[in-house]
Design an enzyme around this catalytic site. Structure first.
Site, PDB file in Angstrom:
ATOM      1  N   ASN A  28       0.791  -1.239   0.000  1.00  0.00           N
ATOM      2  CA  ASN A  28       0.000   0.000   0.000  1.00  0.00           C
ATOM      3  C   ASN A  28       0.825   1.292   0.000  1.00  0.00           C
ATOM      4  O   ASN A  28       0.312   2.361   0.288  1.00  0.00           O
ATOM      5  CB  ASN A  28      -1.026  -0.007   1.141  1.00  0.00           C
ATOM      6  CG  ASN A  28      -2.234  -0.823   0.747  1.00  0.00           C
ATOM      7  OD1 ASN A  28      -3.174  -0.285   0.187  1.00  0.00           O
ATOM      8  ND2 ASN A  28      -2.199  -2.117   0.996  1.00  0.00           N
ATOM      9  N   GLY A  30       1.902   2.625  -2.599  1.00  0.00           N
ATOM     10  CA  GLY A  30       1.529   3.359  -3.821  1.00  0.00           C
ATOM     11  C   GLY A  30       2.277   2.858  -5.045  1.00  0.00           C
ATOM     12  O   GLY A  30       2.376   3.565  -6.043  1.00  0.00           O
ATOM     13  N   LYS A  31       2.779   1.625  -4.989  1.00  0.00           N
ATOM     14  CA  LYS A  31       3.569   1.064  -6.092  1.00  0.00           C
ATOM     15  C   LYS A  31       2.770   0.978  -7.393  1.00  0.00           C
ATOM     16  O   LYS A  31       3.229   1.417  -8.442  1.00  0.00           O
ATOM     17  CB  LYS A  31       4.052  -0.360  -5.757  1.00  0.00           C
ATOM     18  CG  LYS A  31       4.855  -0.501  -4.491  1.00  0.00           C
ATOM     19  CD  LYS A  31       5.259  -1.943  -4.268  1.00  0.00           C
ATOM     20  CE  LYS A  31       4.114  -2.908  -4.078  1.00  0.00           C
ATOM     21  NZ  LYS A  31       3.320  -2.704  -2.849  1.00  0.00           N
ATOM     22  N   THR A  32       1.575   0.402  -7.287  1.00  0.00           N
ATOM     23  CA  THR A  32       0.775   0.178  -8.492  1.00  0.00           C
ATOM     24  C   THR A  32       0.385   1.509  -9.121  1.00  0.00           C
ATOM     25  O   THR A  32       0.454   1.677 -10.347  1.00  0.00           O
ATOM     26  CB  THR A  32      -0.495  -0.633  -8.134  1.00  0.00           C
ATOM     27  OG1 THR A  32      -0.085  -1.793  -7.413  1.00  0.00           O
ATOM     28  CG2 THR A  32      -1.261  -1.047  -9.357  1.00  0.00           C
ATOM     29  N   ASP A  51       1.842  -8.969  -7.865  1.00  0.00           N
ATOM     30  CA  ASP A  51       0.525  -9.375  -7.352  1.00  0.00           C
ATOM     31  C   ASP A  51      -0.239 -10.265  -8.328  1.00  0.00           C
ATOM     32  O   ASP A  51      -1.193 -10.939  -7.933  1.00  0.00           O
ATOM     33  CB  ASP A  51      -0.330  -8.134  -7.031  1.00  0.00           C
ATOM     34  CG  ASP A  51       0.005  -7.534  -5.672  1.00  0.00           C
ATOM     35  OD1 ASP A  51       1.010  -7.960  -5.066  1.00  0.00           O
ATOM     36  OD2 ASP A  51      -0.727  -6.641  -5.212  1.00  0.00           O
ATOM     37  N   TYR A  70       0.345 -15.058   3.141  1.00  0.00           N
ATOM     38  CA  TYR A  70       0.424 -14.447   1.804  1.00  0.00           C
ATOM     39  C   TYR A  70       1.691 -13.626   1.593  1.00  0.00           C
ATOM     40  O   TYR A  70       2.043 -13.332   0.455  1.00  0.00           O
ATOM     41  CB  TYR A  70      -0.798 -13.546   1.569  1.00  0.00           C
ATOM     42  CG  TYR A  70      -1.943 -14.289   0.930  1.00  0.00           C
ATOM     43  CD1 TYR A  70      -1.897 -14.622  -0.420  1.00  0.00           C
ATOM     44  CD2 TYR A  70      -3.049 -14.697   1.674  1.00  0.00           C
ATOM     45  CE1 TYR A  70      -2.932 -15.321  -1.020  1.00  0.00           C
ATOM     46  CE2 TYR A  70      -4.091 -15.392   1.076  1.00  0.00           C
ATOM     47  CZ  TYR A  70      -4.022 -15.700  -0.267  1.00  0.00           C
ATOM     48  OH  TYR A  70      -5.036 -16.392  -0.865  1.00  0.00           O
ATOM     49  N   ASP A  71       2.367 -13.267   2.670  1.00  0.00           N
ATOM     50  CA  ASP A  71       3.488 -12.335   2.511  1.00  0.00           C
ATOM     51  C   ASP A  71       4.843 -13.041   2.532  1.00  0.00           C
ATOM     52  O   ASP A  71       5.819 -12.543   3.099  1.00  0.00           O
ATOM     53  CB  ASP A  71       3.404 -11.217   3.565  1.00  0.00           C
ATOM     54  CG  ASP A  71       2.212 -10.305   3.304  1.00  0.00           C
ATOM     55  OD1 ASP A  71       1.187 -10.800   2.773  1.00  0.00           O
ATOM     56  OD2 ASP A  71       2.285  -9.108   3.608  1.00  0.00           O
ATOM     57  N   ARG A 150      -4.395   2.718   4.899  1.00  0.00           N
ATOM     58  CA  ARG A 150      -4.607   2.417   3.471  1.00  0.00           C
ATOM     59  C   ARG A 150      -5.004   0.950   3.286  1.00  0.00           C
ATOM     60  O   ARG A 150      -5.875   0.623   2.495  1.00  0.00           O
ATOM     61  CB  ARG A 150      -3.343   2.704   2.664  1.00  0.00           C
ATOM     62  CG  ARG A 150      -3.106   4.175   2.424  1.00  0.00           C
ATOM     63  CD  ARG A 150      -1.995   4.357   1.393  1.00  0.00           C
ATOM     64  NE  ARG A 150      -1.486   5.715   1.385  1.00  0.00           N
ATOM     65  CZ  ARG A 150      -0.427   6.103   0.674  1.00  0.00           C
ATOM     66  NH1 ARG A 150       0.221   5.232  -0.076  1.00  0.00           N
ATOM     67  NH2 ARG A 150      -0.010   7.344   0.701  1.00  0.00           N
ATOM     68  N   ARG A 151      -4.343   0.098   4.035  1.00  0.00           N
ATOM     69  CA  ARG A 151      -4.627  -1.337   3.886  1.00  0.00           C
ATOM     70  C   ARG A 151      -6.072  -1.643   4.304  1.00  0.00           C
ATOM     71  O   ARG A 151      -6.723  -2.501   3.706  1.00  0.00           O
ATOM     72  CB  ARG A 151      -3.627  -2.139   4.721  1.00  0.00           C
ATOM     73  CG  ARG A 151      -3.831  -3.631   4.743  1.00  0.00           C
ATOM     74  CD  ARG A 151      -2.923  -4.370   3.789  1.00  0.00           C
ATOM     75  NE  ARG A 151      -3.192  -5.789   3.756  1.00  0.00           N
ATOM     76  CZ  ARG A 151      -2.437  -6.691   3.191  1.00  0.00           C
ATOM     77  NH1 ARG A 151      -1.333  -6.340   2.573  1.00  0.00           N
ATOM     78  NH2 ARG A 151      -2.760  -7.962   3.187  1.00  0.00           N
TER      79      ARG A 151
HETATM   80  N1  LIG Z   1       0.981   9.278  -3.177  1.00  0.00           N
HETATM   81  C1  LIG Z   1      -0.175   8.845  -2.653  1.00  0.00           C
HETATM   82  N2  LIG Z   1      -0.812   9.589  -1.731  1.00  0.00           N
HETATM   83  C2  LIG Z   1      -1.981   9.157  -1.156  1.00  0.00           C
HETATM   84  N3  LIG Z   1      -2.579   7.981  -1.451  1.00  0.00           N
HETATM   85  C3  LIG Z   1      -1.976   7.194  -2.364  1.00  0.00           C
HETATM   86  C4  LIG Z   1      -0.750   7.571  -3.015  1.00  0.00           C
HETATM   87  N4  LIG Z   1      -0.404   6.589  -3.866  1.00  0.00           N
HETATM   88  C5  LIG Z   1      -1.351   5.643  -3.750  1.00  0.00           C
HETATM   89  N5  LIG Z   1      -2.290   6.001  -2.859  1.00  0.00           N
HETATM   90  C6  LIG Z   1      -3.482   5.219  -2.457  1.00  0.00           C
HETATM   91  O1  LIG Z   1      -3.020   4.188  -1.590  1.00  0.00           O
HETATM   92  C7  LIG Z   1      -3.711   2.960  -1.855  1.00  0.00           C
HETATM   93  C8  LIG Z   1      -2.694   1.877  -2.244  1.00  0.00           C
HETATM   94  O2  LIG Z   1      -2.097   2.270  -3.483  1.00  0.00           O
HETATM   95  P1  LIG Z   1      -1.463   1.200  -4.470  1.00  0.00           P
HETATM   96  O3  LIG Z   1      -2.465   0.145  -4.811  1.00  0.00           O
HETATM   97  O4  LIG Z   1      -0.833   1.956  -5.581  1.00  0.00           O
HETATM   98  O5  LIG Z   1      -0.372   0.595  -3.498  1.00  0.00           O
HETATM   99  P2  LIG Z   1       0.478  -0.736  -3.662  1.00  0.00           P
HETATM  100  O6  LIG Z   1       1.778  -0.449  -3.018  1.00  0.00           O
HETATM  101  O7  LIG Z   1       0.508  -1.158  -5.083  1.00  0.00           O
HETATM  102  O8  LIG Z   1      -0.369  -1.773  -2.815  1.00  0.00           O
HETATM  103  P3  LIG Z   1      -0.278  -3.420  -2.765  1.00  0.00           P
HETATM  104  O9  LIG Z   1       0.283  -3.726  -1.436  1.00  0.00           O
HETATM  105  O10 LIG Z   1      -1.660  -3.919  -2.912  1.00  0.00           O
HETATM  106  O11 LIG Z   1       0.601  -3.850  -3.883  1.00  0.00           O
HETATM  107  C9  LIG Z   1      -4.730   3.289  -2.965  1.00  0.00           C
HETATM  108  O12 LIG Z   1      -5.954   3.572  -2.345  1.00  0.00           O
HETATM  109  C10 LIG Z   1      -4.141   4.531  -3.634  1.00  0.00           C
HETATM  110  O13 LIG Z   1      -5.132   5.342  -4.224  1.00  0.00           O
HETATM  111  N1  LIG Z   2      -4.377 -12.764  -4.257  1.00  0.00           N
HETATM  112  C1  LIG Z   2      -4.000 -11.561  -3.840  1.00  0.00           C
HETATM  113  O1  LIG Z   2      -3.781 -10.690  -4.635  1.00  0.00           O
HETATM  114  C2  LIG Z   2      -3.805 -11.337  -2.368  1.00  0.00           C
HETATM  115  C3  LIG Z   2      -4.481 -12.127  -1.480  1.00  0.00           C
HETATM  116  C4  LIG Z   2      -4.285 -11.897  -0.143  1.00  0.00           C
HETATM  117  C5  LIG Z   2      -3.393 -10.926   0.287  1.00  0.00           C
HETATM  118  N2  LIG Z   2      -2.767 -10.164  -0.612  1.00  0.00           N
HETATM  119  C6  LIG Z   2      -1.816  -9.134  -0.116  1.00  0.00           C
HETATM  120  O2  LIG Z   2      -1.234  -8.411  -1.172  1.00  0.00           O
HETATM  121  C7  LIG Z   2      -0.134  -7.734  -0.616  1.00  0.00           C
HETATM  122  C8  LIG Z   2       0.859  -7.418  -1.689  1.00  0.00           C
HETATM  123  O3  LIG Z   2       0.297  -6.549  -2.620  1.00  0.00           O
HETATM  124  C9  LIG Z   2       0.442  -8.672   0.449  1.00  0.00           C
HETATM  125  O4  LIG Z   2       0.675  -7.943   1.638  1.00  0.00           O
HETATM  126  C10 LIG Z   2      -0.655  -9.734   0.639  1.00  0.00           C
HETATM  127  O5  LIG Z   2      -0.983  -9.939   1.989  1.00  0.00           O
HETATM  128  C11 LIG Z   2      -2.953 -10.345  -1.914  1.00  0.00           C
END
Ligand SMILES: Nc1ncnc2c1ncn2[C@@H]1O[C@H](COP(=O)(O)OP(=O)(O)OP(=O)(O)O)[C@@H](O)[C@H]1O
Ligand SMILES: NC(=O)c1ccc[n+]([C@@H]2O[C@H](CO)[C@@H](O)[C@H]2O)c1
Length: 218
Positions: A28, A30-32, A51, A70-71, A150-151
């Site tokens: 979370n 903000g990678k994606t 993912d 999952y992690d 965020r999570r």
């Molecule tokens: N710079 C930012 N400031 C505030 N909120 C953000 C920012 N970037 C992303 N977010 C928000 O944070 C949440 C997680 O973002 P994102 O899915 O890009 O994260 P991630 O690192 O890819 O998560 P994951 O762990 O699922 O891979 C989303 O709700 C997104 O809109």
């Molecule tokens: N299948 C999925 O995408 C899935 C299922 C359960 C948990 N997660 C979480 O994704 C994060 C990475 O983006 C990890 O922290 C997982 O817990 C993903």
């Protein structure tokens, strides 16, 4: 210069025969979000997202507290992910085509193009065969409170059970991070609390320099 498909060359991106890989992590952070904005900005780039390689829930074991694990790398089809990365490395142009993306001819010959693979995921530095391929590594960080907030707004499949963040996700983040602590000198750390536009601008600038550096090295 006109590119194939009539698109103009963006002067910010220097041309070169480079297959660059870059990479982001932390749940979370903000990678994606950042990766997909980058992909839109960088010609001849595409994303491989970790993912997309999660195993089926039935194959993911539980820990002693009853939390699904999952992690950990074992929850992911990492060989499948590597196969896709290798396929990109062998022939980025055809990989782009398979993803429905067009090659933008920036230089007269395809041999002079820049091809950038954005690898995005939360456990990619922990997987050595992948880790050793990256030209550039970015580590997105956010503090515990922001990460937890965020999570809590996300719904994964399956959804996080009660207590999952504190009982499993955060401790695993710390553990996984500790595993790569000796590598962190190679990372560019990004503050995931900064506005999305600011993060995008900073990485675009940095990446442009990196592409130039690789070009000179080649
Ligand atoms: N710079 C930012 N400031 C505030 N909120 C953000 C920012 N970037 C992303 N977010 C928000 O944070 C949440 C997680 O973002 P994102 O899915 O890009 O994260 P991630 O690192 O890819 O998560 P994951 O762990 O699922 O891979 C989303 O709700 C997104 O809109
Ligand atoms: N299948 C999925 O995408 C899935 C299922 C359960 C948990 N997660 C979480 O994704 C994060 C990475 O983006 C990890 O922290 C997982 O817990 C993903």
């Amino acid at each position: 210069m006109r590119e194939r498909g009539g698109r103009r060359r963006d002067p910010r991106w220097p041309p070169a025969r480079v297959s660059g890989e870059l990479n982001f992590r932390m749940t979370n952070g903000g990678k994606t979000t950042l990766a997909s904005s980058l992909q839109e900005q960088i010609p001849n780039s595409c994303i491989i997202a970790q993912d997309s390689y999660f195993k089926d829930d039935s194959e993911v074991p539980m820990d002693s507290n009853g939390f699904k694990q999952y992690d950990i790398l074992e929850a992911l089809h990492m060989q499948m992910m590597m196969r896709d990365v290798d396929s990109w490395r062998r022939d980025p142009e055809s990989f782009l085509r398979q993803q429905g993306l067009e090659t933008q001819l920036i230089e007269p010959s395809v041999d002079n193009q820049v091809f950038v693979l954005i690898v995005e995921g939360f456990l990619i530095f922990n997987y050595r065969p992948l880790d050793e391929l990256f030209d550039k590594k970015y580590f997105m960080e956010i503090p515990y409170d922001a990460c937890k907030r965020r999570r809590s707004l996300r719904v994964y499949t399956p959804p996080d059970p009660p207590g999952y963040f504190d009982g499993y996700v955060w401790p695993m983040y710390l553990k996984n991070r500790e595993e790569i602590e000796s590598d962190t000198s190679e990372f560019v750390f990004l503050d995931g609390l900064k506005p999305k536009e600011e993060l995008l601008a900073a990485v675009c600038k940095d990446l442009c320099q990196e592409i130039q550096r690789l070009r000179e090295k080649n």
